[in-house]
Motif scaffolding. Structure first.
Motif, PDB file in Angstrom:
ATOM      1  N   ARG A 196     -31.159  20.156 -58.866  1.00 43.79           N
ATOM      2  CA  ARG A 196     -31.317  21.318 -57.979  1.00 43.79           C
ATOM      3  C   ARG A 196     -30.772  21.023 -56.581  1.00 43.79           C
ATOM      4  O   ARG A 196     -30.050  21.830 -56.005  1.00 43.79           O
ATOM      5  CB  ARG A 196     -32.789  21.706 -57.873  1.00 43.79           C
ATOM      6  N   ARG A 197     -31.131  19.860 -56.041  1.00 43.95           N
ATOM      7  CA  ARG A 197     -30.688  19.502 -54.688  1.00 43.95           C
ATOM      8  C   ARG A 197     -29.171  19.319 -54.620  1.00 43.95           C
ATOM      9  O   ARG A 197     -28.540  19.740 -53.649  1.00 43.95           O
ATOM     10  CB  ARG A 197     -31.390  18.227 -54.220  1.00 43.95           C
ATOM     11  N   LEU A 198     -28.612  18.684 -55.622  1.00 50.77           N
ATOM     12  CA  LEU A 198     -27.157  18.472 -55.625  1.00 50.77           C
ATOM     13  C   LEU A 198     -26.406  19.789 -55.738  1.00 50.77           C
ATOM     14  O   LEU A 198     -25.393  19.997 -55.067  1.00 50.77           O
ATOM     15  CB  LEU A 198     -26.755  17.530 -56.758  1.00 50.77           C
ATOM     16  N   LYS A 199     -26.881  20.690 -56.577  1.00 53.98           N
ATOM     17  CA  LYS A 199     -26.211  21.974 -56.752  1.00 53.98           C
ATOM     18  C   LYS A 199     -26.382  22.886 -55.530  1.00 53.98           C
ATOM     19  O   LYS A 199     -25.568  23.773 -55.303  1.00 53.98           O
ATOM     20  CB  LYS A 199     -26.701  22.678 -58.021  1.00 53.98           C
ATOM     21  N   ALA A 200     -27.411  22.645 -54.721  1.00 60.58           N
ATOM     22  CA  ALA A 200     -27.637  23.438 -53.514  1.00 60.58           C
ATOM     23  C   ALA A 200     -26.787  22.951 -52.334  1.00 60.58           C
ATOM     24  O   ALA A 200     -26.650  23.653 -51.340  1.00 60.58           O
ATOM     25  CB  ALA A 200     -29.116  23.402 -53.126  1.00 60.58           C
ATOM     26  N   ASN A 201     -26.219  21.761 -52.446  1.00 60.26           N
ATOM     27  CA  ASN A 201     -25.428  21.166 -51.376  1.00 60.26           C
ATOM     28  C   ASN A 201     -23.939  21.428 -51.645  1.00 60.26           C
ATOM     29  O   ASN A 201     -23.416  20.988 -52.664  1.00 60.26           O
ATOM     30  CB  ASN A 201     -25.707  19.658 -51.325  1.00 60.26           C
ATOM     31  N   PRO A 202     -23.245  22.126 -50.733  1.00 60.27           N
ATOM     32  CA  PRO A 202     -21.824  22.419 -50.972  1.00 60.27           C
ATOM     33  C   PRO A 202     -20.968  21.167 -51.194  1.00 60.27           C
ATOM     34  O   PRO A 202     -19.988  21.217 -51.930  1.00 60.27           O
ATOM     35  CB  PRO A 202     -21.386  23.143 -49.697  1.00 60.27           C
ATOM     36  N   LYS A 203     -21.358  20.047 -50.612  1.00 56.98           N
ATOM     37  CA  LYS A 203     -20.588  18.807 -50.762  1.00 56.98           C
ATOM     38  C   LYS A 203     -20.688  18.249 -52.189  1.00 56.98           C
ATOM     39  O   LYS A 203     -19.761  17.602 -52.672  1.00 56.98           O
ATOM     40  CB  LYS A 203     -21.088  17.763 -49.769  1.00 56.98           C
ATOM     41  N   THR A 204     -21.785  18.507 -52.869  1.00 54.36           N
ATOM     42  CA  THR A 204     -22.008  17.919 -54.193  1.00 54.36           C
ATOM     43  C   THR A 204     -22.141  18.951 -55.314  1.00 54.36           C
ATOM     44  O   THR A 204     -22.306  18.577 -56.470  1.00 54.36           O
ATOM     45  CB  THR A 204     -23.284  17.047 -54.170  1.00 54.36           C
ATOM     46  N   ALA A 205     -22.066  20.220 -54.973  1.00 49.06           N
ATOM     47  CA  ALA A 205     -22.323  21.283 -55.956  1.00 49.06           C
ATOM     48  C   ALA A 205     -21.367  21.265 -57.146  1.00 49.06           C
ATOM     49  O   ALA A 205     -21.743  21.672 -58.250  1.00 49.06           O
ATOM     50  CB  ALA A 205     -22.271  22.650 -55.273  1.00 49.06           C
ATOM     51  N   GLU A 206     -20.155  20.792 -56.953  1.00 49.85           N
ATOM     52  CA  GLU A 206     -19.158  20.827 -58.020  1.00 49.85           C
ATOM     53  C   GLU A 206     -19.151  19.578 -58.899  1.00 49.85           C
ATOM     54  O   GLU A 206     -18.382  19.495 -59.854  1.00 49.85           O
ATOM     55  CB  GLU A 206     -17.762  21.049 -57.424  1.00 49.85           C
ATOM     56  N   ILE A 207     -19.996  18.592 -58.601  1.00 49.38           N
ATOM     57  CA  ILE A 207     -20.042  17.381 -59.421  1.00 49.38           C
ATOM     58  C   ILE A 207     -20.693  17.726 -60.764  1.00 49.38           C
ATOM     59  O   ILE A 207     -21.815  18.230 -60.794  1.00 49.38           O
ATOM     60  CB  ILE A 207     -20.854  16.260 -58.736  1.00 49.38           C
ATOM     61  N   PRO A 208     -20.010  17.462 -61.868  1.00 46.26           N
ATOM     62  CA  PRO A 208     -20.631  17.739 -63.170  1.00 46.26           C
ATOM     63  C   PRO A 208     -21.834  16.817 -63.409  1.00 46.26           C
ATOM     64  O   PRO A 208     -21.783  15.626 -63.106  1.00 46.26           O
ATOM     65  CB  PRO A 208     -19.523  17.424 -64.179  1.00 46.26           C
ATOM     66  N   ILE A 209     -22.895  17.414 -63.923  1.00 47.27           N
ATOM     67  CA  ILE A 209     -24.110  16.660 -64.246  1.00 47.27           C
ATOM     68  C   ILE A 209     -24.389  16.810 -65.732  1.00 47.27           C
ATOM     69  O   ILE A 209     -24.441  17.921 -66.260  1.00 47.27           O
ATOM     70  CB  ILE A 209     -25.314  17.168 -63.431  1.00 47.27           C
ATOM     71  N   ILE A 210     -24.549  15.659 -66.378  1.00 50.82           N
ATOM     72  CA  ILE A 210     -24.941  15.642 -67.789  1.00 50.82           C
ATOM     73  C   ILE A 210     -26.310  14.992 -67.863  1.00 50.82           C
ATOM     74  O   ILE A 210     -26.486  13.842 -67.462  1.00 50.82           O
ATOM     75  CB  ILE A 210     -23.943  14.835 -68.649  1.00 50.82           C
ATOM     76  N   PHE A 211     -27.290  15.754 -68.349  1.00 47.66           N
ATOM     77  CA  PHE A 211     -28.608  15.173 -68.563  1.00 47.66           C
ATOM     78  C   PHE A 211     -28.563  14.328 -69.826  1.00 47.66           C
ATOM     79  O   PHE A 211     -27.988  14.722 -70.834  1.00 47.66           O
ATOM     80  CB  PHE A 211     -29.680  16.255 -68.699  1.00 47.66           C
ATOM     81  N   LEU A 212     -29.163  13.161 -69.743  1.00 46.73           N
ATOM     82  CA  LEU A 212     -29.241  12.233 -70.858  1.00 46.73           C
ATOM     83  C   LEU A 212     -30.708  11.846 -70.963  1.00 46.73           C
ATOM     84  O   LEU A 212     -31.208  11.063 -70.161  1.00 46.73           O
ATOM     85  CB  LEU A 212     -28.363  11.014 -70.565  1.00 46.73           C
ATOM     86  N   THR A 213     -31.419  12.427 -71.937  1.00 49.15           N
ATOM     87  CA  THR A 213     -32.868  12.305 -71.943  1.00 49.15           C
ATOM     88  C   THR A 213     -33.461  12.422 -73.340  1.00 49.15           C
ATOM     89  O   THR A 213     -32.818  12.939 -74.252  1.00 49.15           O
ATOM     90  CB  THR A 213     -33.469  13.388 -71.017  1.00 49.15           C
ATOM     91  N   ALA A 214     -34.676  11.960 -73.470  1.00 56.53           N
ATOM     92  CA  ALA A 214     -35.404  12.075 -74.730  1.00 56.53           C
ATOM     93  C   ALA A 214     -36.074  13.437 -74.873  1.00 56.53           C
ATOM     94  O   ALA A 214     -36.560  13.780 -75.950  1.00 56.53           O
ATOM     95  CB  ALA A 214     -36.450  10.966 -74.825  1.00 56.53           C
ATOM     96  N   HIS A 215     -36.118  14.219 -73.793  1.00 54.53           N
ATOM     97  CA  HIS A 215     -36.727  15.556 -73.855  1.00 54.53           C
ATOM     98  C   HIS A 215     -35.773  16.502 -74.574  1.00 54.53           C
ATOM     99  O   HIS A 215     -34.765  16.905 -74.031  1.00 54.53           O
ATOM    100  CB  HIS A 215     -37.016  16.092 -72.450  1.00 54.53           C
ATOM    101  N   THR A 216     -36.127  16.850 -75.805  1.00 56.82           N
ATOM    102  CA  THR A 216     -35.219  17.665 -76.606  1.00 56.82           C
ATOM    103  C   THR A 216     -35.754  19.062 -76.897  1.00 56.82           C
ATOM    104  O   THR A 216     -35.151  19.785 -77.701  1.00 56.82           O
ATOM    105  CB  THR A 216     -34.911  16.952 -77.940  1.00 56.82           C
ATOM    106  N   ASP A 217     -36.829  19.443 -76.244  1.00 57.59           N
ATOM    107  CA  ASP A 217     -37.354  20.783 -76.499  1.00 57.59           C
ATOM    108  C   ASP A 217     -36.454  21.820 -75.827  1.00 57.59           C
ATOM    109  O   ASP A 217     -35.836  21.572 -74.797  1.00 57.59           O
ATOM    110  CB  ASP A 217     -38.798  20.911 -76.018  1.00 57.59           C
ATOM    111  N   VAL A 218     -36.381  22.991 -76.426  1.00 52.55           N
ATOM    112  CA  VAL A 218     -35.494  24.053 -75.970  1.00 52.55           C
ATOM    113  C   VAL A 218     -35.791  24.434 -74.519  1.00 52.55           C
ATOM    114  O   VAL A 218     -34.864  24.698 -73.743  1.00 52.55           O
ATOM    115  CB  VAL A 218     -35.600  25.279 -76.908  1.00 52.55           C
ATOM    116  N   GLU A 219     -37.050  24.446 -74.140  1.00 55.31           N
ATOM    117  CA  GLU A 219     -37.417  24.825 -72.772  1.00 55.31           C
ATOM    118  C   GLU A 219     -36.744  23.915 -71.734  1.00 55.31           C
ATOM    119  O   GLU A 219     -36.194  24.393 -70.742  1.00 55.31           O
ATOM    120  CB  GLU A 219     -38.940  24.775 -72.607  1.00 55.31           C
TER     121      GLU A 219
END
Length: 155
Positions: free
Chosen positions: A75-98
């Motif tokens: 959220r913070r990175l996407k709210a900052n114009p300097k970092t908003a365009e950096i692609p983020i890939i979540f890599l996690t054990a949380h696999t629920d749809v929510e």
């Protein structure tokens, strides 16, 4: 270094943010062997500080971390114009749809479930880097064309 300079080899920088050292090591080794530069952070706050100084080309981000979780980092990175365009890939054990839907709703580019397959991870990283570099290249070309149009009109 500009990744678009013709004739020069550029190694994309990928920041890995995870609180488990073994995960950092495995991911780092996989990415290093694939030819990427890597940077690491073991919690969300450290990641935000490091990203402010070193702007990576892509971020692999765990969800569950102490202090600031991965969703808040995103959220913070996407709210900052300097970092908003950096692609983020979540890599996690949380696999629920929510959680998956929430990750995309706050700006994540992708979501990979642990345990992950190395080939899948590297393929997704490659695709998101290519998309990001293409977007930047298009923006630069668009800016150039706007300037040409402005100069033409001034003549």
């Amino acid at each position: 270094m500009n990744p678009f300079t013709p004739g020069q080899k550029y190694k994309p920088v990928i920041m890995i943010v995870a609180d488990i050292p073994a995960n950092l090591q495995v991911l780092g080794n996989n990415l290093d062997m694939a030819g990427y530069e890597t940077a690491f952070a073991t919690n969300g706050q450290d990641a935000l500080q490091a990203i402010d100084e070193l702007t990576p080309d892509l971020i692999l981000l765990d969800v569950s971390m102490p202090d600031v979780d991965g969703f808040e980092v995103c959220r913070r990175l996407k709210a900052n114009p300097k970092t908003a365009e950096i692609p983020i890939i979540f890599l996690t054990a949380h696999t629920d749809v929510e959680n998956i839907v929430h990750a995309f709703s706050i700006g994540a580019g992708d979501y990979i479930a642990k345990p992950f397959q190395q080939e899948e991870l590297l393929s997704r990283v490659s695709v998101h880097l290519e998309l990001s570099f293409s977007r930047r290249r298009l923006a630069e070309q668009n800016h150039f064309l706007v300037e040409l149009h402005r100069e033409k009109n001034e003549l």
